[in-house]
Design a protein around this motif. Sequence first.
Motif: not given
Length: 463
Positions: A78-85
């Motif tokens: 959940m620290t990623q920018e979005d699900i695609h990243t």
Amino acid sequence: MPLWTGRFQKELDQKTNDFNSSISFDCKMARQDIEGSIAHATMLGQCGVIDKSEADAICQGLEGILKDLQSGTLEIDMTQEDIHTFMEGELTRRLGDTGKRLHTARSRNDQVALDIRLYLREEAQGLLEQIKELTETICVQAEAFAGTVMPGYTHLQRAQPITFGHHLMAYAEMFLRDLGRLQDAVKRMNVNPLGSGALASTTYPIDRTVTTRLLGFSDTMRNSLDGVSDRDFCMELAAALSIVMVHLSRFSEEIILWCSWEFKFVELDDAFSTGSSIMPQKKNPDIAELVRGKSGRVFGDLTALLTVMKGLPLAYNKDMQEDKEAIFDSVETVKICLTAFTPMLATMKVLPENMRKAAAGGFINATDCADYLVKKGLPFRDAYKATGTLVARCIELGETLETLPMEEYQTVCEAFDEGVYEAISLENCVNGRSVLGGPARESVLAQVKRVRGLLREDAASES
């Protein structure tokens, strides 16, 4: 690491990163993101944009990620920018440079446009099934009480006699139209934006019809700018759902009234009522009240979507990240309202005696009394005036039209005879209205038959 590193020399401020991030809500589209990426990789391999072996490896890697997410052995970061990243990073971690080839001929702009269409297409199908279930529940109740006389209202004043089944079938018709609106929204949603790129498509020799076919779309979007900047399918779905909530809210309002001691037409099952913390006699229709209240939330979601999109230049703008929370909330709210409302209606106890008593006390057969005189040859306006005079006399004497003595009738108009009592019988008033769409028992049963037939036709067309 963000997908857009290279141009920037500094890392994004953490608070700004949190503000910019969308993974907290677009993680809902994890499976759709994988399905879209598998179709994209398959197409790249078929078109020779990447080696077939690499395309196969990417597809297998994505299938592995999905399996691990579903089993719980992999959790979304959940620290990623979005699900695609997150998905691209996890794929690259597993496959190395081969994983990096997935994003060839694709932008996050057309990727997210694809994911949200796939997600909402599936969610809309679930909502359609829920509305069909509710409509069938209405038909069951309407069939059971097709001959139960109750007062019909205008201005919340008793107006004319109808049946409870007739009243319920009015909502069945509303929900049928809701089905049509949602189905229309799905038709316009079911078009493939993948291949639009960031805004100007791509120089790679891709075949967009391949992903259209693989993902079950009915067509391919014909303008790349439109492909990444269009969110009218979200607005259309939100508008259709808002109308669903209008109907649920109106129905809830009536159930709330019917449950009150002032009406006491129905009683809700204990499983769909609550009590008071201080008043032991209370049985509150909280479920219906919550559905009525949540309608405002769905209307707000529609307003948010319209407001976000109204002033945006083409093509993609970051404002459009605001589309997801609004439309996701709209879908989830309608879903949970239908989940609670349908069994509440199915288990509701109807009190026909109270309905009949209310119908008898409101002069709701006055129109039929006037019609009786018209059939005797009087102009309607003269008959209307005579009947109004009779109602005033009934109020003065504490009588009803059914109990008013014949001499009182003939004092007002000599055309009255004993036949008027049969004409103004509530059951005869209702069953005499057997025209198409009327409240007569046979008409209500015909309405039920028609609605069920349409539901069966719809189910057959989908199978």
